[in-house]
Scaffold this active site. Sequence first.
Site, PDB file in Angstrom:
ATOM      1  CD  GLU A  27       3.765  -1.484  -3.440  1.00 41.22           C
ATOM      2  OE1 GLU A  27       3.777  -0.906  -2.344  1.00 41.22           O
ATOM      3  OE2 GLU A  27       3.738  -2.710  -3.556  1.00 41.22           O
ATOM      4  CB  THR A  29      -2.844   3.974  -4.009  1.00 41.74           C
ATOM      5  OG1 THR A  29      -3.023   3.127  -2.874  1.00 41.74           O
ATOM      6  CG2 THR A  29      -2.700   3.130  -5.263  1.00 41.74           C
ATOM      7  CG  ASP A  30       1.546   5.171   0.299  1.00 40.98           C
ATOM      8  OD1 ASP A  30       1.760   5.385  -0.910  1.00 40.98           O
ATOM      9  OD2 ASP A  30       2.442   5.080   1.140  1.00 40.98           O
ATOM     10  CB  SER A 121      12.569   2.016   8.704  1.00 41.47           C
ATOM     11  OG  SER A 121      11.544   2.174   7.746  1.00 41.47           O
ATOM     12  CG  ASP A 165       5.731   0.628   5.139  1.00 39.43           C
ATOM     13  OD1 ASP A 165       4.971   0.086   4.305  1.00 39.43           O
ATOM     14  OD2 ASP A 165       6.809   1.165   4.826  1.00 39.43           O
ATOM     15  CE1 TYR A 217      10.705   4.919  -4.546  1.00 37.27           C
ATOM     16  CE2 TYR A 217      11.558   5.384  -2.365  1.00 37.27           C
ATOM     17  CZ  TYR A 217      11.293   4.489  -3.380  1.00 37.27           C
ATOM     18  OH  TYR A 217      11.611   3.164  -3.208  1.00 37.27           O
TER      19      TYR A 217
END
Length: 376
Positions: A27, A29-30, A121, A165, A217
């Site tokens: 989580e 790290t993208d 989404s 995603d 974020y």
Amino acid sequence: MSKFVEVFGAEPDGVWRAPGRVNLIGEHTDYNDGLVLPIALPNQITITGSARTDGVVVVATAGQDGIISFDLDSLSPGSVGDWAAYPAGAAWVLREAQYEIGGANLLVESDLPSGAGLSSSAALLCATAVALLGLRDISVDPAEVARLAQRAENQYVGAPVGLMDQMASMCCTAGHALYFDIRAMSTDQIPFDPAADGLALLVVDVKAPHRHVDGEYAARRQSCEQAAAELGVPALRSIAFEDLDDALSRLSDDVVRRRVRHVVTEIRRVEEAVALMRAGRLRDVGPLFTASHASLRDDFEITVPELDVAVDTALAAGALGARMTGGGFGGCIIALVESSEAPAILTAIEKAFAENTFPTPTSLDATPSPGASRIS
């Protein structure tokens, strides 16, 4: 009479689907060129469609969102808003990429809970893209569709999302987790079939409202970018786990140090989880889930009380490991449990939520499932 016939007055030409996803580990790290390990869910967005000859796309939902139409030739970022921005964005990006799609009637149906952090989404973008391409018999590599869907969300919808995603929605396979190396843009299918080992992966939606998400974020991303600049690396992925202590000693801000520690240790946990899965040691992955949650709670600071109570209760009730999944500040937890203990663990979480006067949580099946495809 089918819902599509009821809305559009004719039989459809085909049905396409794209699933939601949960990230097992990796989580946040993208955006650091990191490593992620998602699975696709059996829950999905389904689009039933038929071709039109007038260059107009008409989108309806099985719920109460009404019917939206737009002309392909007039699409531009921001020209269609609200929920319809996602199908419009998919059409826009395909046209920008020079794919010869045409008008369409599209009926959108979903069994993905909205607001649960399960990538509805991305699923909607991917489902729309595969439907619009499928109606014209255009074959496109799934990873390319994922990249186009990300571009649509970035440039049309205006959300600065990463690629995980969309890749999960397009590229996952049944019985596997998708090992996605974002820096190398490479994928590998890692065997992950909990049921075959007498295990279950529980996904529990804690029904917590997302609190101050956008600013939080952005703040975390800014901290990571600030740390990379101070350390002279292009992204935190460049810091080897063995060099973490040295890197932390060179940072003066404690908050920034904690953000860095989460990213670097989380990447290490992904590598360890993949090695355990390849060795068939799924039960040993549980403690990595729990360590990930502690890091997300203490170092990245993106959990909320509902998530922490759900994780702590699951562990106390016998879960092999548990962690929040998704962006944080609400959403879901995942717990790796013995199949026979799943009902008791869910009951314990429900009881704990009632005692804390939290909303009643819900759960869903997390069987590792295939990515987007045509159904009929």
